[in-house]
Enzyme design. Structure first.
Site, short mmCIF file in Angstrom:
data_model
loop_
_atom_site.label_atom_id
_atom_site.label_comp_id
_atom_site.label_asym_id
_atom_site.label_seq_id
_atom_site.Cartn_x
_atom_site.Cartn_y
_atom_site.Cartn_z
N PHE A 1 -52.34 6.85 32.94
CA PHE A 1 -50.68 6.52 33.65
C PHE A 1 -50.55 5.53 34.59
O PHE A 1 -51.45 4.92 35.25
CB PHE A 1 -51.14 7.98 35.00
CG PHE A 1 -51.22 9.12 34.04
CD1 PHE A 1 -51.90 9.27 33.80
CD2 PHE A 1 -49.90 9.74 33.88
CE1 PHE A 1 -52.43 10.91 32.90
CE2 PHE A 1 -50.04 11.72 32.81
CZ PHE A 1 -51.07 11.54 33.35
N ASP A 2 -48.98 4.57 34.38
CA ASP A 2 -48.95 3.95 35.62
C ASP A 2 -48.45 5.27 37.10
O ASP A 2 -47.98 6.38 36.97
CB ASP A 2 -47.43 3.85 35.56
CG ASP A 2 -46.49 2.63 36.46
OD1 ASP A 2 -47.48 1.74 36.52
OD2 ASP A 2 -45.65 1.96 36.36
N LYS A 3 -49.16 4.26 37.82
CA LYS A 3 -48.95 4.72 39.29
C LYS A 3 -47.30 4.81 39.88
O LYS A 3 -47.47 6.20 39.66
CB LYS A 3 -50.36 4.12 40.13
CG LYS A 3 -50.25 4.67 41.44
CD LYS A 3 -51.31 4.32 42.59
CE LYS A 3 -50.82 3.25 43.49
NZ LYS A 3 -49.50 4.26 44.82
N THR B 1 -44.94 7.33 38.77
CA THR B 1 -45.10 8.07 37.29
C THR B 1 -45.88 9.06 38.30
O THR B 1 -45.70 9.88 38.10
CB THR B 1 -45.84 7.60 36.60
OG1 THR B 1 -45.13 6.23 35.70
CG2 THR B 1 -46.00 8.13 35.33
N LYS C 1 -53.14 -3.84 31.68
CA LYS C 1 -52.81 -2.62 31.37
C LYS C 1 -52.36 -2.12 30.22
O LYS C 1 -53.16 -1.99 29.41
CB LYS C 1 -51.32 -1.63 32.10
CG LYS C 1 -51.33 -2.03 33.29
CD LYS C 1 -50.07 -1.03 34.01
CE LYS C 1 -49.40 -1.37 35.29
NZ LYS C 1 -48.57 -1.15 36.03
#
Lengths: 618, 76
Positions: free
Chosen positions: A310-312, A315, A490
C-alpha cells in the site's frame, strides 16, 4: 423464409413441444400409433428447420458449429425412422437454447444496468438563448447545458451557475449525495437529485469518465484468459473431431444409431459457455459497486495474490491532516476556542485548516498585534487578551505552566504521531490539539479481512519519516512498514518482491504519482479512481476511496476464479460421463444425451449467476 | 480511407454465433481482418474498414444475412 423461421424459433419450440405431448398422449390413452408417428414426424421436421438453417450458415463461413452436429444426428435418427428420438432431440435443443438465452441475460444484467445509465439527451443552450433538447451525441466540448432536478448529467463538465446535490453512484458506486456549486466538476451518468445547474461541457461521449468505465467493462467482460483462448482453439478442432469419430464408428461398425448418438453426446456447449459466464457475472458484480476488474486474466492473477503493498498517504490515510484528539484545561473554554479560531483564520499554515474544521462554528474576534514566532507559532492580542498558539517550545518561551496532566497528554499525543497545537490565554494553557493524517475509517478491519482472504504480507510504503510510518503500521496491524521512500524506491521494492522472492504482488495506490508501481506490480489497484492515468495503467480500479471495497474485490476475484474452475469441471465431467455411459451401458441414447447436455449448460450458467449476488462476509 | 465501426447487435447467446459472425466478416473485402472483434457478452462488433472499398451497409448486410439483427452502428 430463412429469416422467418429463425425469427419464430420460440413459436416453433412451443408447437413441436405440443405435438410431442399430443403424440405420446394418443399412444398411451387410445394406443393410436399412426397419430403418434405423424405428430413426431411433423415435430421433427419443424424443429430441425431452424437448426439446419443455422448449421448451413455456419458451414458457409467454414465453422463446424454445434448446429451441424445436431442437424446430422437428427437427420440420421429420422432416416432410421426413429422419430421419437429425432423429435425429442430437436425439441430439447431448441428449448435449451431458449433457457440459455433467458439465463444468460440474467448474468449480463449487472453490466447492462450500468450501460443503460448512459445519458441520452441534453438541454443545450442555442444561439437564440433558448435551451433545446438534443441527442447527447450532438453535444460538443464547450457547449453550455442545463441540468434540471432528476435529470442525468449528460457530459463531464464544470458548473457555471446554480447549486444542487448529485448522486454519483454511477461513477463511484456509492449512493451518497454530493453538493455542487459554481466551479464544481460534474460527471456524465450521475443524477441531479435536487437543484438546477448550468454547466459547460469539458469532455463528451467516450472521453467522459463514465464513457471510459463503460468501455473498460465491456472490453473486460469479453477479454479472454489463456485458458479461455485454449478452450476456443480446442473447440475449433473439437467439433470436427466429433464428426470424424462418429464417421469412423460408422465405417467400422456400420451402426448408424451409435454414430449419430456420438454426435449428440459430443456437443461441447457447457465448455465454451462456462468460463465467459463466470467472467461476465463476476465483473458485473464488481462494476455495480464501482469495482472494475479488467478481464479474466486479471481475475486469475488477483485471486492468487499473497502480498499487498500500500501507498500510505491518500490510500491508508485520508491524505489531509485532521485533529485527532482535543484536551481542555481550566475555564472559559468557549472564549478560548473563539480566540484560537480567530487567529488560525488568518494563518495559511497547513495545521490551521485542520484546527478550524475541528472548531466549526464559533464567535470570531478582532486579532491585533500579530507576531509570528519562527518555529513556534503565533502570539497576538485578541479582545485585550494575550493569546499564544503554537507548539511546546512556544509555550515554554511564553512561560506557560504545563501541569502534570498536560505533560502526560502531550507525551501521549506525540507518541501517537500527532503534531501539537497548544493555545494559551494570558499565560494559561487552555487547549491542546493533536493533528495528524488519520487512517481511513475501518482501515484496520478491512486489512484484517484481506488477511483472512489469504493475503500473507501487508506492506506499507511511504515518503514520510520512519517514525510516523511505524506508528501507522502498528495501528493498522501491518506486517511491514517502510518510510523515507521515493516513488522509484517503491517500484524497486515491488520489483524485488516479485523477482527475488517470487511473490505475487498487488500494489494499491491513488494513481497520483505511483503509476510506475501500479504498472510494475502483478496487479495494480488504483483507488479513488477517476484520473485517466489510473484507469489506464491499473488492472483493478476502485472508483471511490472506501477501503471496504478492497476485500470485496479480492473475495470476488477469488470466487470468480473458483467459479470458472467449477464450470470447466462440470463441462468436462458431463462429456466424460456421457461417453463412458455410451460405451459401458445400454440405456444411453440420443434423447438422454441431449437432456443431460442441455442440463449441464444450464448448470454452468446458474452456477455463474451465483456470482451476481456475491457479498464479502465480514 | 480507414474508418472504425462499432455495431450493436441483438443479444448473442451462443459462443458459436460469435465465431460465425467473425467468419462472415473475414470474407469481406475491405475489412481489416486483424481488427475484427466480436464481443460476445456485450453483443457488439468492432472493426476497421476501408471506406473506399466497402460501405458500412455491406458490412451490416453480411451480418443480417447470417440471421442477426444489427441494432445500431456508429462509425468514426
Amino acid at each position: 423464409m430463412q429469416h422467418q423461421i429463425l425469427r419464430n424459433k420460440n413459436k416453433i419450440t412451443v408447437i413441436s413441444g405440443v405435438l410431442i405431448a399430443l403424440g405420446f398422449l394418443s399412444l398411451w390413452t387410445v394406443g393410436n400409433e399412426l397419430v403418434f408417428e405423424w405428430a413426431l414426424i411433423i415435430a421433427s421436421i419443424l424443429g430441425a428447420a431452424p437448426i439446419a438453417i443455422q448449421a448451413y450458415q455456419a458451414l458457409k463461413v467454414k465453422v463446424v458449429s454445434i448446429d451441424v452436429l445436431v442437424t446430422l444426428a437428427v437427420t440420421g435418427a429420422f432416416l432410421l425412422r426413429n422419430f421419437e428420438e429425432s423429435a425429442i432431440v430437436t425439441f430439447l435443443f431448441l428449448f435449451g437454447a431458449y433457457l440459455e438465452q433467458r439465463t444468460l441475460n440474467k448474468t449480463r444484467s449487472a453490466i447492462k444496468e450500468l450501460t443503460e445509465m448512459a445519458p441520452e439527451s441534453a438541454l443545450k443552450l442555442m444561439d437564440d438563448g433558448e435551451y433545446v433538447e438534443v441527442e447527447v451525441d450532438e453535444v460538443e466540448v464547450g457547449d453550455v447545458l442545463l441540468v434540471k432536478t432528476g435529470a442525468k448529467v449528460p457530459v463531464d463538465g464544470t458548473v457555471l451557475s446554480g447549486e444542487g446535490s448529485i448522486n454519483e453512484a454511477g461513477i463511484t458506486g456509492e449512493s451518497i449525495p454530493v453538493g455542487k456549486e459554481k466551479e464544481s466538476k460534474v460527471y456524465a451518468g450521475t443524477i441531479l437529485d435536487n437543484g438546477t445547474l448550468q454547466i459547460v461541457a469539458d469532455r463528451v461521449g467516450e472521453d467522459t469518465t463514465f464513457g471510459k468505465i463503460i468501455e473498460l467493462v465491456e472490453e473486460a467482460q469479453d477479454s479472454k484468459s489463456e485458458a479461455e483462448r485454449f478452450i476456443d482453439r480446442f473447440s475449433r478442432y473439437y467439433t470436427p473431431a466429433v464428426l470424424l469419430i462418429a464417421f469412423i464408428v460408422w465405417l467400422f461398425s456400420r451402426d448408424i444409431a451409435s454414430a449419430v448418438t456420438i454426435l449428440v453426446l459430443g456437443c461441447p456447449g457447457a465448455l465454451v459457455i462456462g468460463v465467459p459466464v463466470s467472467n461476465v457475472a463476476g465483473i458485473g458484480n464488481g462494476a455495480r459497486r464501482g469495482i472494475l476488474l479488467k478481464g479474466s486474466e486479471v481475475i486469475g492473477d488477483f485471486s492468487r495474490v499473497d502480498t499487498m503493498v500500500f501507498d500510505k498517504t491518500g490510500t491508508l490515510t485520508m491524505g489531509a491532516p485532521a485533529v485527532s484528539a482535543v484536551e481542555y484545561y481550566g475555564e472559559n473554554i468557549p472564549e478560548a476556542l473563539g480566540y484560537l479560531a480567530s487567529i488560525e483564520r488568518e494563518s495559511d499554515h497547513p495545521l490551521a485548516k485542520a484546527v478550524l474544521d475541528e472548531i466549526g462554528e464559533t464567535e470570531y474576534s478582532v486579532v491585533e498585534n500579530t507576531e509570528v514566532v519562527k518555529g513556534g507559532g503565533i502570539v497576538a492580542t485578541v479582545n485585550g487578551h494575550r493569546v499564544a498558539v503554537g507548539n511546546v517550545a512556544l509555550m515554554v518561551k511564553e512561560n506557560v505552566v504545563l501541569n502534570e496532566k498536560a505533560q502526560a497528554d502531550i507525551a501521549r499525543l506525540e507518541r501517537q504521531g500527532n503534531s501539537l497545537v497548544l493555545s494559551a490565554v494570558d499565560g494559561e494553557l487552555k487547549i491542546l490539539m493533536g493533528v495528524r493524517d488519520q487512517t481511513r475509517p475501518g482501515a484496520k478491519e478491512h486489512l484484517q479481512e484481506l488477511k483472512k482472504l489469504g493475503v500473507k504480507h501487508l506492506v506499507m510504503l511511504s515518503g514520510d519519516n520512519q517514525g510516523t510510518v511505524d506508528i501507522v503500521g502498528r495501528e493498522l496491524g501491518l506486517t511491514e512498514a517502510h518510510g523515507n521512500m521515493l516513488p522509484e524506491d517503491k517500484s524497486a521494492f515491488i520489483k524485488r518482491l516479485i523477482e527475488q522472492e517470487g511473490r505475487i504482488v498487488a500494489f494499491v495506490g491513488d494513481g497520483v504519482n505511483d503509476s510506475p508501481s501500479l504498472a510494475l506490480a502483478n496487479i495494480g489497484i488504483a483507488m479513488g479512481g477517476g484520473t485517466d492515468v489510473a484507469i489506464e495503467t491499473s488492472d483493478v480500479v476502485l472508483m471511490n476511496s472506501n477501503l471496504g471495497h478492497l476485500p470485496h474485490a479480492l473475495g470476488l476475484a477469488k470466487a470468480t476464479a473458483r467459479n470458472m474452475k467449477q464450470n470447466i469441471l462440470i463441462a468436462v465431467g458431463v462429456v466424460l460421463v456421457l461417453i463412458s455411459a455410451l460405451i459401458f451401458s445400454d440405456w444411453m441414447n440420443m434423447s438422454i444425451g441431449m437432456l443431460v447436455h442441455e442440463g449441464s449448460i444450464l448448470a454452468v450458467i446458474l452456477n455463474g449467476m451465483r456470482l451476481l449476488s456475491y457479498r464479502q462476509k465480514a | 480511407m480507414m474508418k472504425a465501426a462499432t455495431l450493436q447487435l441483438e443479444t448473442l447467446t451462443c459462443p458459436s454465433c460469435a465465431a460465425k459472425i467473425e467468419g462472415a466478416l473475414k470474407s469481406l473485402n475491405g475489412v481489416d481482418q486483424g481488427s475484427i472483434k466480436v464481443l460476445f457478452n456485450s453483443s457488439k462488433v468492432k472493426l476497421n474498414f476501408d471506406a473506399d472499398t466497402i460501405a458500412l451497409d455491406d458490412i451490416t448486410q453480411a451480418i443480417t444475412k447470417m440471421g442477426y439483427i444489427v441494432e445500431k452502428s456508429v462509425v468514426k
